[in-house]
Design an enzyme around this catalytic site. Structure first.
Site, PDB file in Angstrom:
ATOM      1  CG  MET A   1      -2.005  -0.841   0.984  1.00 20.80           C
ATOM      2  SD  MET A   1      -3.575  -0.351   1.839  1.00 20.80           S
ATOM      3  CE  MET A   1      -3.045  -0.486   3.481  1.00 20.80           C
ATOM      4  CB  CYS A   2       2.997   3.506   0.295  1.00 24.06           C
ATOM      5  SG  CYS A   2       4.430   2.133   0.426  1.00 24.06           S
ATOM      6  N   GLY A   3       1.293   5.115   1.968  1.00 26.10           N
ATOM      7  CA  GLY A   3       0.415   6.532   1.691  1.00 26.10           C
ATOM      8  C   GLY A   3       1.180   7.711   1.581  1.00 26.10           C
ATOM      9  NE  ARG A  32      -2.773   4.356   1.183  1.00 24.75           N
ATOM     10  CZ  ARG A  32      -3.701   3.464   0.357  1.00 24.75           C
ATOM     11  NH1 ARG A  32      -5.026   3.563   0.676  1.00 24.75           N
ATOM     12  NH2 ARG A  32      -3.163   2.862  -0.873  1.00 24.75           N
ATOM     13  CB  THR A 149       3.070   6.497   6.137  1.00 30.40           C
ATOM     14  OG1 THR A 149       3.225   5.627   7.077  1.00 30.40           O
ATOM     15  CG2 THR A 149       1.719   6.466   5.618  1.00 30.40           C
TER      16      THR A 149
END
Lengths: 298, 227
Positions: A1-3, A32, A149
């Protein structure tokens, strides 16, 4: 994911709030990716000076030696700010390369996070709320900034593997996705003389844009070239000295929402990240199109 | 009418309340305020409730809806009304990617635009979009109807089975095995009904119909390049 998040201010009166706004946006997206977090802030620039953001796992051992190392190399230190594991050293802009060389020779465990006239980068493993508080990001003012993030996929969970990645002066990039041809592009860029700190795909994307802009392209043109040359999944948010860009790959499965008002342009992986921004209820909110370059410059 | 403020009430409490209403309950209308992009708002509703969500929602709003009438007075994130069984979901603003994915029934109305993969693998749902839709929409759509008053992006209806697609504006490109088809009187009637149900002001005669050429149903070595 990652944000990922980004905020580009048009209204100067919001500048003192940049660090707070960006921190809140990033903390909202913690779920995330809880591995690591980082923020790049474009703050004030002093004429003729460059800022070098460095990190050490042993700041008490390394940081007291920064000033003497640079002085010994004939590079006066205009200012030195210590924040937890990071230090921001201001030196004459034309001494930047010499300073990097001197520090890397004398303090091999010191890592350069980024350099530029205006940009400072803070990144560490851990949760966004802890990272922003360790580096007092909320107190920072600036014109624009980006944050990330991380949920690691392509390389280890380390400080150097955290985003933003910076591969050129005042340039940085955050990424949600994974590139499939980064090894090839890394080889080509190495042949051009670029060096890499990690095995990370995002570092390659950042270095690719640095190389394209070094050819004289502006951010928008460099991002357009990226559509032809980078393969894989990506939503990028990119910062330059005076610019802010967004690009999604043609499949566009990595989420993205943007908002624009007279006062700012904002990016979030999700709308949740944008809900606390001033005037969001009346902002133009849209999903950036695939394969479409968006960029703003001051 | 109960008003649930998501600034105060945890999301799980909202959804549990909607799931646990006794059969025949008189409490059938709810208002949800301050969704602030929350995920999974009003998923799994399985009763004829009316739910008005005031603001924009995140992922998977109204997923698996079975009989509810859920209106989002704002925009919706990815996967709105995913796998809807029956009922109605209305998005007053825009919807992100894969709106109505795998829907089995019911009606999804998006008054603004929908992003990529709208109606992907749809299996009986009706989707009416007031604006445009993004690329790869109705990919592998099996049945149901997708009506678009604006334009469609690349690769519309790729590998389509029996879903019917109606587009009023331009289609950037058709996917493998998707072709334009004749609009016969029964299709005009079907479209009239869908537009009326969705409250959309448009004339069926302005639309073109697209459907499957039925060449990729079974493996055929001559079509290997298209799989």
């Amino acid at each position: 994911m990652c944000g990922i998040v980004g905020l580009f201010l048009k209204d100067k009166s919001l500048e003192p709030e940049l660090g707070t706004l960006l921190s809140d946006m990033l903390v909202t997206l913690t779920d995330r990716g809880p591995d690591s977090a980082g923020i790049a802030i474009y703050g004030s620039a002093d004429r003729g000076l460059a800022k070098l953001t460095v990190q050490s796992a042993a700041p008490q051992r390394d940081f007291p030696k920064i000033k003497e190392t640079l002085s010994a190399a004939g590079i006066p230190v205009a200012s030195l700010h210590l924040k937890d594991t990071h230090a921001v050293v201001a030196i004459a802009a034309d001494k930047l390369d010499a300073a990097r060389a001197a520090l890397s020779a004398a303090l091999p465990e010191l890592r350069v996070m980024g350099a530029g006239e205006a940009m400072e980068i803070y990144k560490e493993t851990g949760l966004p709320k802890d990272v922003v508080s360790r580096f007092s990001i909320r107190k920072m003012s600036g014109t624009h900034g980006i944050g990330h993030t991380r949920m690691a996929t392509e390389s280890a969970v380390t400080t150097l593997g955290a985003h933003p990645f910076s591969t050129g002066s005042d340039q940085c990039l955050v990424h949600n996705g994974s590139l499939s041809n980064h090894n090839n592009i890394r080889r080509e860029l190495k042949r051009l003389g670029m060096s890499f700190e990690t095995e990370n795909d995002t570092e390659v994307a950042a270095a690719y844009l640095t190389a394209e802009m070094a050819k004289g392209k502006n951010l928008g043109q460099a991002l357009t070239s990226a559509l032809d040359d980078l393969d894989g999944f990506f939503t990028f948010v990119v910062g330059t000295r005076n610019g802010f860009g967004v690009l999604r790959d043609p499949i566009a499965c990595k989420p993205a929402v943007m908002a624009e008002t007279d006062r700012y342009v904002a990016f979030g992986s999700e709308y949740r990240a944008l809900v606390n921004l001033p005037g969001i209820a009346n902002a133009r909110v849209w999903e950036p199109e695939p394969s479409t370059v968006y960029f703003w410059e001051h | 009418m109960p008003v649930i403020n998501l600034l105060e009430t945890p999301l799980r409490e909202l959804n549990a309340k909607l799931h646990n209403l006794p059969q025949g309950s008189n409490e059938t209308a709810f208002e949800v305020v301050n969704p602030r992009g929350s995920h999974a708002v009003a998923v799994g509703v399985d009763a004829p409730l009316t739910i008005d969500v005031r603001g924009s929602v995140g992922y998977y709003c109204a997923g698996m809806n079975d009989g509810g009438t859920i209106t989002v007075h704002g925009s919706a994130g990815p996967g709105v009304a995913e796998n809807m069984m029956s009922g109605t979901v209305v998005i007053e603003g825009d919807a992100s990617q894969y709106a109505g994915a795998t829907g089995r029934g019911g009606l999804l109305v998006i008054k603004g635009n929908a992003a990529s993969r709208c109606g992907i693998s749809m299996k009986g749902i009706d989707i009416v979009v007031g604006g445009n839709i993004g690329h790869m929409s109705a990919f592998m759509g099996q049945s149901g109807n997708l009506v678009v008053l604006g334009d469609a992006g690349d690769a519309l209806g790729d590998s389509l089975y029996e879903a019917r697609l109606f587009v009023r504006g331009s289609v950037k490109s058709l996917g493998s095995d998707c072709i334009e088809k004749e609009m016969r009187p029964e299709h005009l009637g079907l479209l009239r009904g869908l537009l009326d149900k969705a409250g959309m002001d448009a004339r069926p005669e302005e639309f073109k119909r697209y459907g499957s050429a039925r060449k990729l149903y079974n493996f055929n070595i001559d079509n290997a390049e298209a799989y």
